[in-house]
Design a protein around this motif. Sequence first.
Motif, PDB file in Angstrom:
ATOM      1  N   ALA A 191       0.820  -1.219   0.000  1.00  0.00           N
ATOM      2  CA  ALA A 191       0.000   0.000   0.000  1.00  0.00           C
ATOM      3  C   ALA A 191       0.849   1.263   0.000  1.00  0.00           C
ATOM      4  N   THR A 192       2.157   1.129   0.164  1.00  0.00           N
ATOM      5  CA  THR A 192       2.983   2.316   0.393  1.00  0.00           C
ATOM      6  C   THR A 192       3.113   3.220  -0.819  1.00  0.00           C
ATOM      7  N   LEU A 193       3.062   2.674  -2.032  1.00  0.00           N
ATOM      8  CA  LEU A 193       3.200   3.514  -3.222  1.00  0.00           C
ATOM      9  C   LEU A 193       1.818   3.796  -3.791  1.00  0.00           C
ATOM     10  N   CYS A 194       1.503   5.074  -3.930  1.00  0.00           N
ATOM     11  CA  CYS A 194       0.179   5.462  -4.397  1.00  0.00           C
ATOM     12  C   CYS A 194      -0.001   5.140  -5.875  1.00  0.00           C
ATOM     13  N   GLN A 195      -1.174   4.611  -6.191  1.00  0.00           N
ATOM     14  CA  GLN A 195      -1.521   4.384  -7.583  1.00  0.00           C
ATOM     15  C   GLN A 195      -1.475   5.712  -8.331  1.00  0.00           C
ATOM     16  N   GLY A 196      -0.909   5.692  -9.529  1.00  0.00           N
ATOM     17  CA  GLY A 196      -0.746   6.916 -10.308  1.00  0.00           C
ATOM     18  C   GLY A 196       0.641   7.515 -10.215  1.00  0.00           C
ATOM     19  N   SER A 197       1.476   6.965  -9.324  1.00  0.00           N
ATOM     20  CA  SER A 197       2.845   7.476  -9.191  1.00  0.00           C
ATOM     21  C   SER A 197       3.669   7.156 -10.433  1.00  0.00           C
ATOM     22  N   SER A 198       4.579   8.062 -10.774  1.00  0.00           N
ATOM     23  CA  SER A 198       5.506   7.843 -11.879  1.00  0.00           C
ATOM     24  C   SER A 198       6.852   7.371 -11.343  1.00  0.00           C
ATOM     25  N   SER A 199       7.666   6.827 -12.224  1.00  0.00           N
ATOM     26  CA  SER A 199       9.003   6.394 -11.826  1.00  0.00           C
ATOM     27  C   SER A 199       9.828   7.601 -11.389  1.00  0.00           C
TER      28      SER A 199
END
Length: 700
Positions: A134-142
Amino acid sequence: MRKILFILSTFFFIFYCFSEEQFPPPSDIPKTILPLDLLMEIINESSGEMAFQNEIILTGVNRNREPEEYKNGYFETQFIEKKLKEYGIKDVSIVELPKSFFSRQDKTWDAISAELWMVKPQKVKLTDLREVPATLCQGSSSFEGEAELVYVGPGDSENYYKDKDVKDKFILVNGAPEPARRIGVEKFGALGIIAYSSSHPEFDPDQVGWNSIRVSEKEKKTFAFMVSTRMGNELRDRLERNEKIVLRASCKTQMVPYKEECVTALIRGDERPDEELIFTAHVFEGFAKQGANDDASGCVALMETARVIQSLKDSGKIKLRRSVRFLFVPEISGTASFLEKFPDIKKKIYANINEDMVGEALIKNNSIFQIKSTPYSLPSYLNDVVASLIEWIGEVNRINLKRTPTLPIYAPTGTRDPFYYAIDPYDGGSDHIVFVDGGVKIPAVMLICWPDMWYHTDRDTPDKSDPTQLKRVVVLSVASAIFLSNAGEKEVCEMLNLSYSKGLKRLGDDKIKAWQILRDSGKKDIHKAYKEARNVIIQGGIRERETLKSAMFFVGSNQKIHKILSRHLESISSLEKNILSEIQEFYIYLCSEYSLKPQEPKPTKEEMEASKLIPVRTEKMKGFFNSFAFREYLRDKKDLPPYNLGPAEFEVRNFIDGKRSALEIRDAVSAEYYPIEIKDVLNYLRVLESAGFVKIERKK
């Protein structure tokens, strides 16, 4: 002597514990709409453990989804299909759905890796996608890089950035990341976001909330990490002590082609197979977010319900006149897409029971099991049928003064929690909204446990669920399915009795509401309040008569049953008339207290005009309302008439049937929610018309 007293006291204790008072005969067990012997068959066959074991397999741990699943099929749908076939259900399949309903893209977001490190003043790993998906939000870019951390509070207002330099830095946000992104990243040049926001941090400060950011193609690419409230507060405290904190963020993401799919299973009825009761539960809420209670619990409850019905049918213990379908879908969009893809199946469905978050341990979660009824726009027998079984389960599991439930429904490894429940009015938020939508009009109720202390967080795992609660929900679901699927003359008589009796209570509640509107109005608004109070009672009478009529689906034009119906309808109308008289007497009394002359309610000029305007659905508004397209339309328009309907907007839309006037719609929704200004209804209808969803015609 002491020995004799000990023996006697022991004897009386054993006699008390094992007397009929403690284990009552069947005649003492409360009755409901199904016979006790059939209910015992259902209880004995239903397994909370089997449902719970399936939940563990589905969501025992949060995991970062393998990229191959997007093109080859998902673990969850394949597992559900496999188990249902093991249970002997022959008509089971995974169905690929169209992705166009909410204008979804051909590709979906996928996380490959993500780590967040503190590098100054010391090196500490803060979070890792492999450990907390869950730590990385959906929609994040590299992203790969280091930056200083700056605390901006909730970050959703420019005031939080005053006298702070966040350009080319990371911002720490005590709140949802998306509002902070629009200001901190887009306006002030921050590189990325570290946020902490979860459903109940006061209950569990270590939970990490699932979240997302929505970056358009024209906006700056960025990322957002979620951390726990405990970690977020520790970072904030250090920053407020003027420590300089430098973080290193590393994340790799991609957009991948994907399938939108669901599982459908059908247990075919013997006499009327083309009439279907459909159970729904969402197996996906986006492809990244996972949850045991939300909503693997609904899925496994449906799987076990299907197994029990098939087993009882195969053993000859029950018959099914009508069919029962089970649908495991991407939430809301999947249900809408399924009905859009299979219009012939849609025509067969006469009712829906939606199960969303049904399996949690009630005491552990401070929760109550609830049924959310159909809205006023779709009064139905369904509410009272399911509610009566919920009440029965609550009663037989209640610890009364005799110190024991009369018919405890427990799972061997489950809790002994009481069955806390509530019978609630309509509320949205899940797949049932597709069915009750004014363009679909299929009666639907939602079953849900609420609140959930770990809602939408990484800690929504099976240890929060309860095999006993799952067993009770399965018993409820199977009993509801058997009663409705076999409904004929006797069952309709039962429904009419239920809905009439419970309708009397609902009208009593309407009277309390109307009385309070008058009581609390004051001298200035007493005449307007009387008008609103009358409307509450009139709309309540309409609701109850329509509820009674809805049960006739099961018997058609049967004259004997219609006579019973007619008598009930007359009684409701008579009661409505009596309550209106009582409300009038109270109004007259209040007028005398205020030294005012009572007035007969009259429509205003604006209401007179609204009574002549009939909104009619266009082809664009046939079927489930496409709220995505409507929001897109609103985003590009700046000169639309304002309206403020709040939660009543859904029902204003649902009441549009090409017959009701704008005033009639306003009156119906005002009774259901709270008094609504006619101008808000008219303005909303005009906005719908400008968007091409309705055409407003003038009554001739």
